[in-house]
Every structure is written in structure tokens, then in C-alpha cells.
Design a protein around this motif. Structure first.
Motif, PDB file in Angstrom:
ATOM      1  N   PRO A  35       0.793  -1.231   0.000  1.00 36.87           N
ATOM      2  CA  PRO A  35       0.000   0.000   0.000  1.00 36.87           C
ATOM      3  C   PRO A  35       0.825   1.280   0.000  1.00 36.87           C
ATOM      4  O   PRO A  35       0.366   2.310  -0.483  1.00 36.87           O
ATOM      5  CB  PRO A  35      -0.827  -0.117   1.297  1.00 36.87           C
ATOM      6  N   LEU A  43      -8.530   5.250  -2.759  1.00 30.26           N
ATOM      7  CA  LEU A  43      -9.056   4.293  -1.781  1.00 30.26           C
ATOM      8  C   LEU A  43      -9.346   2.930  -2.393  1.00 30.26           C
ATOM      9  O   LEU A  43      -9.183   1.890  -1.738  1.00 30.26           O
ATOM     10  CB  LEU A  43     -10.323   4.863  -1.136  1.00 30.26           C
ATOM     11  N   ARG A  44      -9.778   2.945  -3.646  1.00 31.98           N
ATOM     12  CA  ARG A  44     -10.108   1.665  -4.300  1.00 31.98           C
ATOM     13  C   ARG A  44      -8.851   0.797  -4.457  1.00 31.98           C
ATOM     14  O   ARG A  44      -8.859  -0.396  -4.123  1.00 31.98           O
ATOM     15  CB  ARG A  44     -10.721   1.919  -5.676  1.00 31.98           C
ATOM     16  N   GLN A  46      -6.049   1.192  -2.754  1.00 30.66           N
ATOM     17  CA  GLN A  46      -5.548   0.886  -1.416  1.00 30.66           C
ATOM     18  C   GLN A  46      -6.223  -0.363  -0.857  1.00 30.66           C
ATOM     19  O   GLN A  46      -5.563  -1.244  -0.292  1.00 30.66           O
ATOM     20  CB  GLN A  46      -5.791   2.077  -0.480  1.00 30.66           C
ATOM     21  N   GLN A  47      -7.534  -0.448  -1.018  1.00 27.51           N
ATOM     22  CA  GLN A  47      -8.280  -1.609  -0.534  1.00 27.51           C
ATOM     23  C   GLN A  47      -7.882  -2.871  -1.292  1.00 27.51           C
ATOM     24  O   GLN A  47      -7.720  -3.950  -0.718  1.00 27.51           O
ATOM     25  CB  GLN A  47      -9.787  -1.368  -0.671  1.00 27.51           C
ATOM     26  N   LYS A  48      -7.712  -2.708  -2.616  1.00 31.54           N
ATOM     27  CA  LYS A  48      -7.312  -3.856  -3.434  1.00 31.54           C
ATOM     28  C   LYS A  48      -5.941  -4.358  -3.006  1.00 31.54           C
ATOM     29  O   LYS A  48      -5.707  -5.572  -2.919  1.00 31.54           O
ATOM     30  CB  LYS A  48      -7.285  -3.462  -4.909  1.00 31.54           C
ATOM     31  N   GLN A  50      -4.535  -4.069  -0.042  1.00 27.77           N
ATOM     32  CA  GLN A  50      -4.635  -4.726   1.258  1.00 27.77           C
ATOM     33  C   GLN A  50      -5.200  -6.135   1.126  1.00 27.77           C
ATOM     34  O   GLN A  50      -4.741  -7.069   1.797  1.00 27.77           O
ATOM     35  CB  GLN A  50      -5.499  -3.885   2.187  1.00 27.77           C
ATOM     36  N   ASP A  51      -6.191  -6.296   0.253  1.00 35.07           N
ATOM     37  CA  ASP A  51      -6.763  -7.624   0.016  1.00 35.07           C
ATOM     38  C   ASP A  51      -5.727  -8.556  -0.615  1.00 35.07           C
ATOM     39  O   ASP A  51      -5.636  -9.737  -0.273  1.00 35.07           O
ATOM     40  CB  ASP A  51      -7.992  -7.516  -0.896  1.00 35.07           C
ATOM     41  N   LYS A  54      -3.159  -9.646   1.976  1.00 35.87           N
ATOM     42  CA  LYS A  54      -3.728 -10.651   2.882  1.00 35.87           C
ATOM     43  C   LYS A  54      -3.686 -12.033   2.235  1.00 35.87           C
ATOM     44  O   LYS A  54      -3.297 -13.024   2.873  1.00 35.87           O
ATOM     45  CB  LYS A  54      -5.166 -10.275   3.229  1.00 35.87           C
TER      46      LYS A  54
END
Length: 215
Positions: A35, A43-44, A46-48, A50-51, A54
Motif C-alpha cells: 500500500p 481508496l479503491r 488501497q483496498q485492493k 490490502q486484500d 492478505k
């Protein structure tokens, strides 16, 4: 598709890849999807990211656990005579506090030391090539003559660290804090070409390889 096949697919590997290939694929993908490399206001993405991280972490841990277990079983069943044990520094465990520990001359190449506390540790002459050290705490650590070839030191804390004569060729020090660090004689160039990533690095008061203090 089995879970095992899915883990290989997440790491973009063929089933049956070696532990070394798993570790390298993990490092490559973390480098791409971290990130910190993505604009904060997106934000889109950033979320991708992080996923993705994981899933990458889970796949790597599952495959490492499986392969380590397999190697242990294989060696324990081998009829060969075991070699005498040697006192070799063991790689740090996750979330362990290693401040002040002695890892001089240790081979920590390709290890994941991200987020560890190695403040004031002795890593003089250690092999840290290709080691992943994102956000590692190396404040005041002794890294003199250490091999940090292609090491990932994104956002690392290297305040007052001793990096005298260290090999930093290919290292990524983007966003790292090197205030007051001593880089006298450190290898960072090939001729006139700078071969270290220093994007956003804080070098205030650092002693540069030529002995000059960075202003």
C-alpha cells in the motif's frame, strides 16, 4: 480447485514450486502490491492492495508450513548419520524483540524481517542480501560491512545506525529514516551511477560515504 492449488495460483507459481521459489514470489508480489507504493487518496486501489497482501501472506504461510513439515519428515526418516550441531544464529521469529542481539556474520539472506525490532543489534558483516525489512527498527544497529545487496528497507528506522563500508547496491531505502546514520565508505554507486533507491529518505545529519555530513 483445491486450496493448495489456489495458494500456488495466488503466488503466480506452478504447483510443486520449491520453498525458495515461494519466498521469492512472495517478495516480488509484496513489492508490487504494498500500500505504501499506492497513492493514499486512491481508496479503491488501497483496498485492493490490502486484500492482495492478505491473500499473498496466507498463501505463503500455508505453503511454507507445508514444505517445512515435509522437509522435517524427510530428514527425520533419513538413515544418514546426523552432523554435529553447530552454533549458528537462528533467523528471528515473527514479532520477536531482538534489540541488542548479536547476529554478526549471520546469514539472513532472503529472510523476512519486516516490522521487527532490531534496534542496537549487532549485524556487522551479516549477509542481508535480498532480505525483506519493511518498517524494521534498526535504530543504532551495527551494520558495518553488512551485505545489504537488493535489501528492501522501505520505511525502515535507521537513525544513528552504523553502515560503515556496508554494501547498499540495489537496496531500496525509500522513505527510510537515516538521520545521524554513518555511511562512511558504504557502497552506493557504480562509477557515477547511484544504485540505491532514496525516494523520500530522511538523511538529515547523516555521514555520507565520502565523509561529508548531509545538510
Amino acid at each position: 480447485m483445491s486450496d493448495l492449488e489456489q495458494y500456488y495460483r495466488v503466488l503466480e507459481l506452478e504447483p510443486g514450486a520449491t520453498l525458495e521459489e515461494v519466498n521469492q514470489a512472495y517478495k516480488d508480489l509484496v513489492f508490487v502490491w504494498h500500500p505504501d507504493r499506492i497513492p493514499k487518496d486512491n481508496l479503491r486501489l488501497q483496498q485492493k492492495a490490502q486484500d492482495k497482501l492478505k491473500a499473498i501472506n496466507e498463501a505463503r504461510e500455508k505453503l511454507r508450513s507445508l514444505k517445512t513439515k515435509h522437509q522435517t519428515t524427510h530428514h527425520s526418516s533419513s538413515p544418514q548419520q546426523e552432523k554435529p550441531s553447530q552454533t549458528i544464529p537462528q533467523p528471528p521469529k515473527q514479532n520477536s524483540d531482538l534489540s541488542g542481539k548479536d547476529y554478526s556474520r549471520a546469514n539472513l539472506s532472503n529472510k523476512d524481517l519486516s516490522g521487527r525490532n532490531l534496534s542496537y543489534a549487532n549485524l556487522s558483516g551479516a549477509n542481508l542480501s535480498d532480505t525483506f525489512m519493511h518498517k524494521v527498527n534498526l535504530r543504532g544497529a551495527n551494520l558495518s560491512e553488512a551485505n545489504l545487496f537488493r535489501a528492501n528497507l522501505l520505511l525502515a528506522d535507521l537513525r544513528e545506525a552504523n553502515l560503515r563500508a556496508a554494501n547498499l547496491i540495489g537496496a531500496d531505502l525509500s522513505g527510510a529514516d537515516l538521520r545521524g546514520a554513518d555511511l562512511t565508505g558504504a557502497r552506493i554507486r557504480s562509477g557515477e551511477r547511484l544504485l540505491v533507491k532514496l525516494i523520500g529518505t530522511n538523511l538529515a545529519g547523516a555521514i555520507m560515504p565520502d565523509g561529508a555530513i548531509y545538510q
